[in-house]
Design an enzyme around this catalytic site. Structure first.
Site, short mmCIF file in Angstrom:
data_model
loop_
_atom_site.label_atom_id
_atom_site.label_comp_id
_atom_site.label_asym_id
_atom_site.label_seq_id
_atom_site.Cartn_x
_atom_site.Cartn_y
_atom_site.Cartn_z
N SER A 276 26.70 40.12 28.06
CA SER A 276 26.14 41.46 28.16
C SER A 276 24.65 41.32 28.31
CB SER A 276 26.47 42.25 26.89
OG SER A 276 25.56 43.32 26.73
N LYS B 292 28.60 39.78 22.72
CA LYS B 292 29.77 40.25 23.47
C LYS B 292 30.44 39.14 24.29
CE LYS B 292 31.11 43.87 24.43
NZ LYS B 292 30.63 44.95 25.27
N ASN C 154 33.11 39.69 27.18
CA ASN C 154 33.83 40.76 27.87
C ASN C 154 34.99 40.22 28.70
OD1 ASN C 154 32.22 42.88 26.92
ND2 ASN C 154 30.67 42.47 28.46
N ARG D 220 50.91 54.59 72.39
CA ARG D 220 49.85 54.03 71.54
C ARG D 220 49.03 55.17 70.99
NH1 ARG D 220 46.39 50.60 73.93
NH2 ARG D 220 47.25 50.82 76.04
#
Lengths: 434, 434, 434, 434
Positions: free
Chosen positions: B261, B267, B269, B300
């Site tokens: 972080s 942290k 994550n 087409r």
């Protein structure tokens, strides 16, 4: 299809699960014979669906109030047997298996309807193998094709959808039975034995393990019906374009009360096409919901499963409705060969520009021939003359393509290449996979 | 996957088509050997992709400026041979076939990656066949499961995706070659012969007829990758929920620089999960585009084909990215068995309520047992006592479940039912269809 | 628009945030003046975007490696000032605010382009206020309209889109600044003061609170561009239908190299329409992704935010591309009034059936008049006669509508009702809301 | 909301249109007073909806059989007046205006419900302005926040939705009246006069011109409800995560019969959240359908209009259902402050790592402080000690943050920054736009 996804039939399928479960528990020696007695006479009509739905809102799913109500009914028949109602199962077991039973019926109906559509398309393709009309690319006339080729193109796609849905049926027609967290713990060591008996009784396959939060097979029904609806909408788009006032080459079947206007007395509207195209617009979003709903947490999810409940039936109903509309439309399609011929002449020969270019290319090469014809086409447009005339004014073209040969180039039957063989191939290989 | 869908590789695949076409035209006696000579040394690097893309905007597709540029190159080599560049083909022939060549490579890579993921999942399932943790339904602890069962559930779905994509490969690895309106008219009667030689050279199947506006097989690649991504996102949701601070049972592999972080130094994550979940959010919408784009007009279409160009590669890239992230995540997944055990005790026995209920049901019936245990659970919560204690206070329960027997009910290893057999079945039947 | 959503400009916007933050921290007395010095000379070109993107894959977002790289650069300038880089901010603060700065530019460009399109449409509507053509419902000719009315309908919708996007701009042009969990805790009591200064420097509004996981304003950019693209695709569908070989009433502007075919030398393809319609097929799915991605967990989410990163720029690019194509198409649109007149005669008077019915209804009532004209229309079709003749054969009609009066009914200028006034109203009220 | 979108109310709204039209025609001198007499006593109950729906399938829309049936009824009352039923109008006029009348009611109910939800959220935010809990990013505990801040975040978004829907109401509450092709030709020069009187009678705005195929305002109802549902699902995701067994900080209101399990007696499931999350999964796909359906051809389209008929009501019902569930959930939400406190301690101080880092940064700069705390955090994890202890072991940290100061850093109330002011701002500025 409405009957299959009706409230009544859903309840009936849930009842079938509970009855088969009672039998399977009996076979395994877990429940007494009275467990079957207790539930075997219960009928969907004995349940108040409105009431169950109201309770489901609080409970979080339909199975909880349903099992409660079924237990009450069963107690009135045999108090001892009633003790074994829903034994070992969780709500999702009965709801998922009931859905599978509904999907089995739905897929059978799709297969039968697809077979009808294929027959109608094959007839159309054969009948019009030499019906000439303008091939259109980018909504512009290009070179000629046959109507048989157009129909064969539709047919080839529908045949593939049949094969896809048959494979899906194999994957999805499978029992759901895992108990609260997918271990069948409440049955002790007898889980697999009961599963086998339950599946046999319902004529379903036994999966390697319960699939409460593995929704790939369920979602696959949605994606494959999404593919089917895409093709059906393509057919409807083609037909509705052919049916335009300014084109007028093909028409949906006429019938009193069909396609009128509240204000314009002369109108004959493509109502089948509209319904099919509407399905084509609605199904893709619903399929995306089925995919998004696959992210179901842990052993049983929160919201994802709930999002499927109305979405998958809706996809089935829309796809089935579109399919039925297409069958009606194709089976009664009116073809105006004269208008097709006249429309081939709308461009004063320009639609054969490629034919001329191909003929010249054998002498000049692709690029030079293309340039020559492009220039002649431009002159023809500016001078409002026929392309044939414009070409004859070009010394090189006139030399390479003497008048007799040139005339041959302006006939549609001389410039549809392998269309006939393609139609034949599509028809003769019907049913072969993939 | 980025390489497969790079501009350079797209050009290379387009070149392969044109070279194989020159060879096929030669075999059929339409083009001289110099047609091959003229193009065989052209390389993707000789084209300026930016410039082609700019011209494509005016021309309407990439093939037009590409063929022009290739013809120029070819003319420098052999003026005569250059006349046959792209002979008989239309823009969509070369673009669609190039896409098919890319998809063949992509599907091969998916198969190989899926095989790796299956191996990793099978190892995980085997290793943790007796690792106990809370089964969770509605994000609430329900009854115990094994981590092996959770992994086996993931594995079973991934195995089905392999089977699905293998079937898709068969349907989609097919030549596109029809000329301007799908009749191969420019080749006269030799269309099928050239098609066959062209397909053989590219090692593709020959279709019954060209499929310019029948996009079901192309869209199917999208829907089946959509299904796959749904399962991958389900795995990532599970892992990220297990990785929550308050759960802490499983962790993505750690690595310097991963999951930090910018402001919170402590942290770690779930960055793999985030990437996979993001793909899970993006792919459903892209799949709905593929389905909506199937409605392509006549020979087409207008817009529908164009809508596919970036959408299908994007789906491939997202699905492939999610798959690679999942492989990394699963191969290095850290499991905290202690925390799992501790979390099983968080509810003071309530997680075994169903086990107790099942035991009592043999005496009282399912409904009565459920009520008794529900009441005991409520008391346990209110009095902040263990469910075991609350049960012992109930005379009926105490009588039916003497202390020794009761103790057995509060052990996870005694209430995971058929989990072991399910894991075994999933692993032993790997590779069998469907 | 490509420039606005380029990697370089994204970095520039991120740099602007960090510089303004340094200034704001200085004003609040948190950072020394050297904090500004340290970063003010950093330029987007000093960053290696590829490398940042690679690190972002591990880190989970772009801001983390960006801040690291910026801090390095800043340390080379002023070691003391560099300590305050990104102070108090979280990754999402800089990324979201950079996105807002990009969106501000994008919305300004949309407004300017929309204004151009409105001008072109207003000119078209005025110029063709009395250009008559067939009104078409269900792709069938109904009653006559004016081309001015058609253009005014397009214009009225585009005017509403301008109003919508202006309201969106107000809601979305707002600072993101909350720190790790949206409390600005790292700034102690000075959070609001720094916020205010930061927003002022960036000329953005200060929100009542940070909105890290409240994505409604961001997603609204997507939904409103989705609505715009829907209208643009409707215009393109109309133009491409008018441009069909069999209709030929309007044409996209011609230009060398535009809309050719690689194989059909005479073709002039609606390439603008194709591009716009392709955007119309792609944007709805992308919008659904923006909505699905709104479900972002707690203080900062997992996957949802990541799903926005490429999706919203893609929507902006597609909508903007479609808008530019529409401007080109409308500004150079060629109208063939003669063909419009001739097409009005295609139905041999049936297109005036409603006009006749309305005239008769004054005598017979709506339902009876409708029936009479419906019958006459049917006779006209069967006998291949003009509706006028069929009506004269009906004694009641002949009596009520003598020949002179009947003739008047078959003139388009006599049956376009309030079309003129509608066109005038749309043009004169331009810019008034809503 | 079910009542508003019921068949009966749809018919009632259609009848209102026809009655107001009769009055308006009378005012303009087109119809005699008996035209009003003829229809004014017609009631929805007199129509057989099933039968109308069956006829609609053939006719292509509901209005055609409805007008036929109404004319019959009117003829029984006054044969002369009955001649003027639906005079000058087309099917889409009555169906679209009826839809607008339904949407007006729906939007009024949304506004009222949103107001209730805002009140409940404001109460929650105020009450818990100093209730501390872990802020969570990436599903990991980050730094502390207040529950009031979380509720204020939800509130701020809901306030914006109210503003958006109010603007939508202004744009969509507008008459549809154009006749067959939008010219009102059947009314001669009196079109605008009749429009005005009709709109006045229905209390709707008169548009600058009819908008049969300009669907932006209709689709906007869908997109803005899509945005709303996104926010509601975000709230439900948050609540359901807080309600996890392992988190246990907030709970949906309890009630007998709510959230039980058919097999696990102890469960209390987040049933409101599940319903809201399911809506959050379903609405995005439906919104994409509304956008795709905007491409309606010429004066009245084919399929696009039809695709709206069930889709927009479904969006309204899902959004409204989700909104009601959210009101119930929020009004009765139970908060467990003790558990919040305890969860703040789960990380042994790591949740305050940023607080410590911020304090140290004032001495060391952001980057160095971050590194120091990151290292201390790692040591704390490895040695299973409290972060406080790990920091005290670091000489530099110990010097800069003496024990007394350090203690202050580990209190949530000291590290929620401007949370209180943010809550206040959101509440005090309620109702101010945008």
């Amino acid at each position: 299809m409405r009957a299959i996804f009706s409230d009544a039939y859903l309840l009936e399928c849930m009842l079938r699960f509970e009855l088969s479960l009672a039998r399977a528990l009996g076979k395994a020696g877990i429940a007494p014979p009275s467990a079957v007695t207790a539930v075997q006479n219960a009928r969907a009509g004995q349940f108040n669906f409105e009431e169950l739905a109201a309770q489901a809102k609080l409970a979080g799913n339909l199975a909880i109030p349903f099992v409660k109500a079924l237990t009450s009914l069963a107690e009135n028949v045999d108090r001892e047997g009633a003790k074994f109602v829903h034994w070992g199962a969780t709500s999702q077991d009965v709801q998922d298996t009931a859905l599978v039973l509904q999907l089995r019926d739905a897929l059978a109906q799709f297969d039968s309807d697809l077979s009808k559509l294929c027959d109608a398309l094959a007839r159309l393709a054969e009948k019009h193998a030499t019906t000439y009309l303008a091939g259109r690319t980018w909504l512009q006339q290009g070179s000629p094709v046959t109507f048989g080729l157009k129909a064969a193109g539709w047919l080839s796609a529908i045949e593939r959808h049949r094969a896809r849905l048959a494979a899906t049926a194999k994957r999805v027609e499978v029992l759901q039975f895992g108990g609260s967290v997918g271990t069948l713990a409440a049955l002790g060591p007898l889980g697999p034995e009961v599963s086998r008996a339950l599946a046999d009784d319902l004529k379903l396959r036994v999966p390697d393990m319960p699939w409460h939060t593995q929704r790939d097979a369920i979602a696959e029904v949605g994606t494959n019906l999404g593919l089917l609806t895409g093709t059906l909408a393509k057919i409807a788009r083609d037909v509705s374009l052919l049916m335009q006032t300014e084109v007028g080459e093909a028409f949906e079947p006429a019938e009193p009360g069909r396609g009128g206007s509240s204000i314009m007395p002369h109108k004959r509207n493509p109502v089948e096409s509209a319904a099919i195209l509407a399905a084509g617009l609605r199904v893709p979003g619903l399929v995306s919901t089925m995919l998004a709903a696959m992210v179901q947490e842990h052993e049983r999810g929160l919201g994802g499963w709930h999002a499927e409940w109305e979405t998958l039936p809706e996809i089935c109903l829309l796809a089935s409705g579109a399919l039925r509309h297409t069958i009606t439309m194709i089976a009664g399609l009116e073809i105006d060969k004269d208008r097709m011929r006249r429309n081939l002449e709308l461009t004063h020969g320009l639609i054969f520009a490629e034919a001329v270019s191909a003929a010249l290319a054998q002498h000049l090469g692709r690029a030079a021939a293309h340039e020559l014809v492009e220039a002649a086409s431009l002159r023809a447009i500016q001078k409002k003359q026929h392309l044939r005339a414009a070409l004859l004014e070009d010394p090189q073209a006139a030399r390479l393509l003497p008048a007799g040969k040139l005339d041959q180039l302006f006939r549609p039957e001389n410039y549809v290449g392998s269309a006939g063989q393609f139609v034949e191939q599509v028809i003769s290989r019907r049913g072969s996979k993939p």
